[in-house]
Design a protein around this motif. Structure first.
Motif, short mmCIF file in Angstrom:
data_model
loop_
_atom_site.label_atom_id
_atom_site.label_comp_id
_atom_site.label_asym_id
_atom_site.label_seq_id
_atom_site.Cartn_x
_atom_site.Cartn_y
_atom_site.Cartn_z
N ILE A 19 87.55 -50.57 113.70
CA ILE A 19 86.53 -50.00 114.56
C ILE A 19 86.78 -48.51 114.76
CG2 ILE A 19 85.58 -49.99 116.90
CD1 ILE A 19 84.62 -52.33 115.28
N GLN A 20 88.04 -48.12 114.92
CA GLN A 20 88.36 -46.71 115.06
C GLN A 20 87.95 -45.93 113.81
OE1 GLN A 20 92.21 -45.64 116.65
NE2 GLN A 20 92.49 -47.67 117.53
N GLU A 21 88.10 -46.55 112.66
CA GLU A 21 87.78 -45.85 111.41
C GLU A 21 86.30 -45.54 111.28
OE1 GLU A 21 89.30 -48.31 108.31
OE2 GLU A 21 91.35 -47.50 108.48
N ILE A 22 85.44 -46.31 111.93
CA ILE A 22 84.01 -46.01 111.90
C ILE A 22 83.77 -44.59 112.40
CG2 ILE A 22 81.74 -46.62 112.84
CD1 ILE A 22 82.68 -49.50 112.98
N PHE A 23 84.54 -44.22 113.42
CA PHE A 23 84.39 -42.89 114.01
C PHE A 23 85.24 -41.86 113.26
CE2 PHE A 23 83.30 -45.91 117.27
CZ PHE A 23 82.26 -45.32 117.96
N THR A 24 86.51 -42.16 113.06
CA THR A 24 87.42 -41.16 112.49
C THR A 24 87.08 -40.82 111.04
OG1 THR A 24 89.02 -42.87 111.86
CG2 THR A 24 89.27 -41.87 114.03
N LEU A 27 81.99 -43.03 109.21
CA LEU A 27 81.20 -44.02 108.50
C LEU A 27 79.78 -44.11 109.06
CD1 LEU A 27 83.87 -46.86 108.08
CD2 LEU A 27 83.31 -44.97 106.53
N VAL A 28 79.61 -43.63 110.27
CA VAL A 28 78.28 -43.41 110.85
C VAL A 28 78.27 -41.98 111.38
CG1 VAL A 28 77.86 -45.82 111.46
CG2 VAL A 28 79.01 -44.32 113.09
N PRO A 29 77.11 -41.33 111.42
CA PRO A 29 77.07 -39.95 111.92
C PRO A 29 77.53 -39.88 113.37
CG PRO A 29 75.04 -40.52 110.77
CD PRO A 29 75.80 -41.80 110.95
N CYS A 30 78.48 -39.00 113.66
CA CYS A 30 78.94 -38.82 115.02
C CYS A 30 79.42 -37.39 115.23
CB CYS A 30 80.06 -39.82 115.37
SG CYS A 30 81.52 -39.71 114.34
N THR A 31 79.49 -37.01 116.47
CA THR A 31 79.95 -35.68 116.84
C THR A 31 81.14 -35.81 117.79
OG1 THR A 31 78.40 -35.60 118.70
CG2 THR A 31 77.64 -34.68 116.59
N VAL A 32 81.82 -34.72 118.04
CA VAL A 32 82.92 -34.71 119.00
C VAL A 32 82.44 -34.03 120.28
CG1 VAL A 32 85.24 -33.89 119.52
CG2 VAL A 32 84.70 -34.71 117.21
N TYR A 52 81.09 -44.35 122.42
CA TYR A 52 82.12 -43.31 122.39
C TYR A 52 83.48 -43.91 122.03
CZ TYR A 52 78.59 -41.00 125.30
OH TYR A 52 77.42 -40.48 125.79
N LEU A 53 84.27 -43.14 121.32
CA LEU A 53 85.67 -43.48 121.06
C LEU A 53 86.50 -42.32 121.59
CD1 LEU A 53 87.70 -45.45 119.61
CD2 LEU A 53 87.64 -43.82 117.72
N ALA A 107 81.24 -39.34 119.58
CA ALA A 107 80.00 -39.90 120.12
C ALA A 107 79.03 -40.18 118.98
CB ALA A 107 79.36 -38.91 121.10
N CYS A 108 78.43 -41.36 119.00
CA CYS A 108 77.40 -41.67 117.99
C CYS A 108 76.30 -42.48 118.66
CB CYS A 108 77.98 -42.43 116.80
SG CYS A 108 78.37 -44.16 117.11
N GLU A 109 75.11 -42.40 118.10
CA GLU A 109 74.00 -43.18 118.64
C GLU A 109 74.31 -44.67 118.46
OE1 GLU A 109 70.08 -42.13 117.44
OE2 GLU A 109 70.63 -40.01 117.15
N PHE A 110 74.12 -45.41 119.54
CA PHE A 110 74.46 -46.83 119.46
C PHE A 110 73.63 -47.55 118.41
CE2 PHE A 110 73.75 -51.26 120.60
CZ PHE A 110 75.05 -51.72 120.61
N SER A 111 72.39 -47.16 118.25
CA SER A 111 71.53 -47.83 117.26
C SER A 111 72.09 -47.71 115.85
CB SER A 111 70.11 -47.25 117.31
OG SER A 111 70.14 -45.85 117.05
N LEU A 112 72.69 -46.55 115.53
CA LEU A 112 73.30 -46.35 114.21
C LEU A 112 74.58 -47.18 114.07
CD1 LEU A 112 72.85 -42.48 113.82
CD2 LEU A 112 71.40 -44.31 112.91
N LEU A 113 75.38 -47.20 115.14
CA LEU A 113 76.61 -48.00 115.12
C LEU A 113 76.28 -49.48 114.97
CD1 LEU A 113 79.70 -48.22 115.48
CD2 LEU A 113 79.30 -48.37 117.95
#
Length: 225
Positions: A19-24, A27-32, A52-53, A107-113
């Motif tokens: 799950i952490q790797e999705i953000f780090t 794998l989905v668009p996210c910002t810091v 958020y992670l 932070a990523c849009e929940f719909s994308l996650l």
């Protein structure tokens, strides 16, 4: 040994690495996102649009009681996932979330996650495990409230904060929160927290200073719990 109360703080090793790797690994668009101390991440009754992670820092979930007092419910720190509550039927929040330290988050849009997880069963399994773990931790915290007194809850909180503020080159650890802030964090009255801190100081576990305190003996503070 730190008491079970410390389970209320979700640490990074409680969250599946996948799950952490999705953000780090993006794998989905996210910002810091960077929050200052006391900056609000979301307010009560706000639509929950993001997940958020936490990269570093601490986020407090809290509510305001009918008497106008703030009640801290939960703390999240490095590696913790927030915002999966979008899976609930009611999409608005029932709590507020505030940074109690300078905090950085993915932070990523929940719909994308959600779309990504549904297309990848291994991630869906990991998220399900995390949610059940989270439920178990919250159930344990309900028990802790009835079993542990203010001093024990405060000691557990100070141990957690010490991890965030510890600097290897220094023996003493400075905790930059006053009595009122600490009382809010443990959900106790200020007098109870002041009394507990006085006991800690008499035992040379801490030293008080203006606007905060110094942890002088962390191992003994852990033993206190």
């Amino acid at each position: 040994m730190v008491a079970k109360i410390m389970n209320q703080f979700l640490k990074g090793n409680d969250l599946s690495i996948s799950i952490q790797e999705i953000f780090t690994k993006q794998l989905v668009p996210c910002t810091v996102k960077h929050l200052k101390k006391d900056e609000i991440l979301w307010y009560e009754k706000e639509p929950h649009l993001y997940s958020y992670l936490i990269i570093n820092g601490i986020i407090k979930l809290h509510v305001i009681t009918r008497e106008g007092r703030e009640k801290a419910l939960f703390y999240y720190t490095n590696g913790s996932l927030l915002g999966f509550q979008n899976l609930a039927k009611e999409k608005t929040t029932i709590t507020a979330a505030t940074a109690i330290l300078p905090t950085s988050l993915y932070a990523c849009e929940f719909s994308l996650l959600y779309a990504f997880i549904m297309d990848n069963p291994e991630y869906l399994s990991a998220l399900t495990s995390y949610i059940f773990h989270h439920m178990a931790v919250e159930a344990q915290e309900i028990v802790n409230i009835s079993l542990y007194n203010t001093a024990e809850r405060l000691a557990a909180l100070l141990v957690l904060l010490a991890e965030e503020f510890h600097q290897k080159e220094q023996c003493n650890i400075v905790i930059p929160f006053n009595n009122e802030e600490l009382a809010t964090m443990v959900g106790a009255c200020r007098n109870s927290v002041s009394n507990a801190l006085s006991v800690f100081q008499k035992q040379n576990l801490i030293y008080k200073q203006r606007g905060g305190l110094i942890i002088a003996d962390l191992p003994q503070l852990k033993e206190y719990i």
